[in-house]
Structures are given as C-alpha cells and as structure tokens.
Design a protein around this motif. Structure first.
Motif, PDB file in Angstrom:
ATOM      1  N   ARG A   6      -6.584  -6.640   2.802  1.00  0.00           N
ATOM      2  CA  ARG A   6      -6.003  -7.248   4.010  1.00  0.00           C
ATOM      3  C   ARG A   6      -6.968  -7.166   5.196  1.00  0.00           C
ATOM      4  O   ARG A   6      -6.635  -7.599   6.301  1.00  0.00           O
ATOM      5  CB  ARG A   6      -4.682  -6.560   4.361  1.00  0.00           C
ATOM      6  CG  ARG A   6      -3.587  -6.804   3.337  1.00  0.00           C
ATOM      7  CD  ARG A   6      -2.455  -5.793   3.460  1.00  0.00           C
ATOM      8  NE  ARG A   6      -1.884  -5.754   4.782  1.00  0.00           N
ATOM      9  CZ  ARG A   6      -0.940  -4.880   5.157  1.00  0.00           C
ATOM     10  NH1 ARG A   6      -0.491  -3.986   4.269  1.00  0.00           N
ATOM     11  NH2 ARG A   6      -0.466  -4.886   6.391  1.00  0.00           N
ATOM     12  N   GLY A   7      -8.128  -6.622   4.975  1.00  0.00           N
ATOM     13  CA  GLY A   7      -9.123  -6.533   6.046  1.00  0.00           C
ATOM     14  C   GLY A   7      -8.784  -5.513   7.109  1.00  0.00           C
ATOM     15  O   GLY A   7      -9.247  -5.625   8.253  1.00  0.00           O
ATOM     16  N   ILE A   8      -7.993  -4.501   6.758  1.00  0.00           N
ATOM     17  CA  ILE A   8      -7.588  -3.472   7.713  1.00  0.00           C
ATOM     18  C   ILE A   8      -8.246  -2.152   7.334  1.00  0.00           C
ATOM     19  O   ILE A   8      -8.221  -1.751   6.161  1.00  0.00           O
ATOM     20  CB  ILE A   8      -6.055  -3.294   7.738  1.00  0.00           C
ATOM     21  CG1 ILE A   8      -5.391  -4.598   8.206  1.00  0.00           C
ATOM     22  CG2 ILE A   8      -5.658  -2.128   8.634  1.00  0.00           C
ATOM     23  CD1 ILE A   8      -3.883  -4.574   8.117  1.00  0.00           C
ATOM     24  N   LYS A   9      -8.827  -1.475   8.323  1.00  0.00           N
ATOM     25  CA  LYS A   9      -9.427  -0.173   8.094  1.00  0.00           C
ATOM     26  C   LYS A   9      -8.906   0.797   9.150  1.00  0.00           C
ATOM     27  O   LYS A   9      -9.217   0.672  10.329  1.00  0.00           O
ATOM     28  CB  LYS A   9     -10.951  -0.253   8.151  1.00  0.00           C
ATOM     29  CG  LYS A   9     -11.630   1.063   7.786  1.00  0.00           C
ATOM     30  CD  LYS A   9     -13.138   0.921   7.748  1.00  0.00           C
ATOM     31  CE  LYS A   9     -13.798   2.225   7.327  1.00  0.00           C
ATOM     32  NZ  LYS A   9     -15.283   2.093   7.271  1.00  0.00           N
ATOM     33  N   LEU A  10      -8.093   1.748   8.700  1.00  0.00           N
ATOM     34  CA  LEU A  10      -7.512   2.719   9.613  1.00  0.00           C
ATOM     35  C   LEU A  10      -8.577   3.689  10.101  1.00  0.00           C
ATOM     36  O   LEU A  10      -9.431   4.145   9.338  1.00  0.00           O
ATOM     37  CB  LEU A  10      -6.395   3.507   8.929  1.00  0.00           C
ATOM     38  CG  LEU A  10      -5.216   2.731   8.336  1.00  0.00           C
ATOM     39  CD1 LEU A  10      -4.247   3.690   7.668  1.00  0.00           C
ATOM     40  CD2 LEU A  10      -4.517   1.921   9.415  1.00  0.00           C
TER      41      LEU A  10
END
Length: 432
Positions: free
Chosen positions: A257-261
């Motif tokens: 999803r192209g999300i990096k926490l």
C-alpha cells in the motif's frame, strides 16, 4: 464612501501580518472568489479572496510591508453597485492622501481565505440547515465551509461588511479542537506579555538577519510559556524492542500500500491513548476554569526552514497507525511548503516533539499554551537493561513529559507517563 479593503484576520489569534504579494493591480476588476493577495502570517503564507465584485482603485500598502495590523486599510475597491455610475462618469470622486481620487461607493468589502476547509471528522455540530443558511447574509465561501462542517450560520455573528459572515467567522466557531474560550485566552496572554526586545552592541563581525513572522511568534510564545506556566518535568526510560519488532512486521504487510510506519507514528498513537486513559492530563488551564477535552488531538512538532510548526492529528486515539502515518507525512510536507491552513496547526490538546533522529538522548520541551503538556522524545539506543531479572542489552528511549502544574498534579502526570511506557512496551495495544 469608498470601499475599504482591510487586512484580514486569517486565524483566530492573528494580530498582524506581512503583505507578501499583490495578485491584482490598480484598475483590475475582481469578482467574488478572485485571489487578491498573499499574506504571510506567523505560520504560513496564505491567499485571500474577494467577497464581492468591484474595481481596484487604489493600493495603499505595498508588497513586502511587514507588521500590517489586522483591520488596517490596504486597498480601495469600487463596488459593483456603483460601476454603472463609474462607467458614465456620474459618481463623485473623493480625495485621498497624496491627491489621488477614488469614486464613492455604498459599502465595504472584506476578504476571506481562498481554500475551503475539508470536511471535519470530529468538530462541528449536527447537520446543516440549508434553508436557514441560504437566508443568512454570508459570503459564498463561508456558506460552503459551513455546509461542509455542519454549522448553522444563523448562530454565527458576522464581522464582514454590514454584519456579513466571512470565512474567518466560520473558522473561529468551528475551531478544529480549539474552543472560543481557549482562543480568547491565547489572545489575552499574547497581548499582556509581549516578548522583550534587547539591542545588542557588539564589535564582533556579524550580519543582521531580519526575523520572520514565525520566528517572532516562536520567541513571544516561548517567553510567555516560561513566564506564565509553572512547568513540572517527569522522565521515564522506555524499552523499544517489542515496538520495533511490531513496526517491522506491520511495515512488511503495508508495503504493497506504499505505507511505511515510523517510530514517531506509533508514539503519537501511544500518546493519544495515554491521554484517553488519563483524562486529567488532557486539559487546558483557563483561569477560574479547566477545559477537559473529550478527544486527543496531537500537535506534532515539525521543523521548517523558518522555524517550528505543529500540524495536528485530530482524534489520534481513534485512528489507525496507517492513517496517522499518512496524515503526518502529508501535513509535514505541506508545512515545509508553508501551505497549511490555520485549522490544521491551531488547537490540539497535547504535543509531541521528537529529536531522537538527531541523536538527542533526552530534553525538556516547553509547553505550548493553552495546552497543558508536551512529550519530549529522545533517541532509542542500546543500553544495559534489566530484562527478566537479568542484565541484558536492550533498545531504550528516554521520554520526558512537561506538564502545566496549575492544571495537572504530579501524581496524574506520573500516572500518564506510566501508562505511556506500558503502551509502548506492549505495543499490540496500539493496533487493538
């Protein structure tokens, strides 16, 4: 009388600004919604627009002028009702300073900010009442914003020409987490305790650097905070190993999803949940009253070229980590471009400042009134640590809470820090 175009209040606490750039010139015809100028406030450079149609007859404040007070006349506009008279040469000219003349007109125009606010996910009342709103004297932009935020315009007092409701009036009512009481408290503190100025006489070679409006505001606000707010500081050491492990697992699942926490995203959620669990720390001191907030809106300190700004994650306790991460990235990017709207950085119930990425082990942050606490986060580093009654090496972070001792007792602050530590060291609670 000629129409007076006045310096607008682009936020509830704005008292003056810099007229950065005119987007129109004398003789231009403007319509409702046309951009007139760019105004530099203490936090961002913002555009404002015309409410009614007219012709710009005189620009009174030049581009680049600093310290223009809210309400000061910056230009003159000929209203649409008299334009027929102007075209026919029937209107009577009125003299201005310097011998210039403008045509008399029936009523003033007040500008508002251009960009409409997004639909809120928390603040605001019930559904709007379109019929009553349509009958109220308000600018088209104010009506649109009120509709998006579910506000009844019949309950709002207008500060525009002849009592007309403009965008600033709607923003002051909606507040996005900042109540009118808090905004007035903030304005009162600023008026009573201006930042001191001091001339410096030095023989050391130097360059005089003019302060931006943001830097002036930072200086004033920090001085106010230290002079008026009794700070109490409480520090805990927090083991990060479990949180780092969970972060790695979550990022692997979110990669598609192209999300990096980031660690900071997870600490924002932990701070918000701790405020919900210890509501006595989710407050503001307001003289004879205490404001007890029903949700946790977290102000995130972001360094920008001109200083520091704190975009807000609204209702962070009830948002997913992925949502918090996306919002922080988007708000931080617009903050660095000076594109935040006032409702996106004004308000908040508590703040977080993270200097861990710069290797800072521990620091004490200054409270941002009217908030009553701020969490200062240091770097996670390998340290000797007792794990299961045995000496081991663990990744440990020091976190210091600064609390307004007028509003928060030491025992309540200590309970908050305890809960925060437990949430970080047992991070599955952040995703439950």
């Amino acid at each position: 009388m000629p129409i007076e175009l006045k310096m607008p209040a682009l936020s509830p606490t704005m008292e003056e600004g810099t007229l950065a750039r005119w987007l129109v010139k004398e003789g231009d015809k403007v319509s409702s919604g046309d951009l007139l100028a760019e105004i530099e406030t203490d936090k961002a450079t913002m555009e404002f627009e015309a409410v009614d149609e007219g012709i710009v007859t005189k620009i009174l404040v030049a581009e680049g002028t600093d310290g223009v007070k809210v309400g000061a006349v910056i230009a003159m506009i000929q209203g649409e009702d008299d334009q027929g008279a102007v075209d026919k040469g029937d209107a009577q000219p009125l003299p201005l300073a310097g011998g210039e003349q403008v045509v008399s007109t029936p009523q003033p125009v007040k500008p508002t900010i251009k960009t409409p606010l997004p639909q809120a996910g928390g603040a605001g009342g019930g559904p709007a009442t379109p019929q009553s709103n349509d009958r109220v004297k308000a600018s088209p932009l104010a009506k649109r914003i009120a509709g998006n935020k579910g506000l009844d315009l019949t309950t709002i007092s207008g500060t525009g020409p002849n009592g007309r409701i403009v965008k600033a009036d709607v923003e002051a009512i909606s507040g996005e987490g900042r109540s009118a009481v808090v905004a007035e408290l903030d304005r009162g503190i600023r008026r009573e305790t201006p930042a001191p100025t001091q001339a410096i006489d030095t023989d050391i070679p130097h360059e005089v650097v003019k302060l931006s409006n943001m830097r002036k505001t930072i200086a004033r606000r920090l001085t106010e905070s230290k002079q008026t707010v009794p700070h109490i500081y409480l520090t805990v050491d927090v083991r990060l190993d479990a949180l780092l492990k969970l972060r790695g697992e979550l990022n692997a699942s979110l990669e598609a999803r192209g999300i990096k926490l980031s660690v900071n995203d997870m600490l924002i959620k932990a701070l918000a949940l701790a405020l919900v669990q210890v509501p006595k720390c989710n407050v503001s001191f307001a003289g004879d009253n205490m404001l007890q907030y029903a949700r946790a809106d977290i102000s995130v300190a972001v360094s920008v070229p001109t200083g520091l700004i704190t975009p807000i994650i609204v209702d962070a306790a009830n948002k997913s980590l992925s949502k918090i991460s996306t919002e922080v990235a988007e708000l931080a990017a617009r903050a660095k471009d000076g594109k935040l709207q006032p409702h996106e950085y004004q308000g908040g119930t508590a703040s977080i400042s993270n200097m861990g990425m710069m290797g800072i082990k521990q620091f004490d942050a200054v409270i941002n009134p009217p908030q009553a606490m701020i969490l200062a986060v240091g770097a996670g580093e390998k340290r000797p640590y007792i794990v299961d009654n045995a000496l081991a090496i663990a990744t440990v972070m020091s976190a210091t809470g600064s609390f307004d001792h007028r509003a928060i007792d030491g025992a309540d602050g200590a309970m908050f820090m305890k809960i925060f530590k437990e949430l970080v060291e047992n991070p599955l609670g952040l995703v439950a």
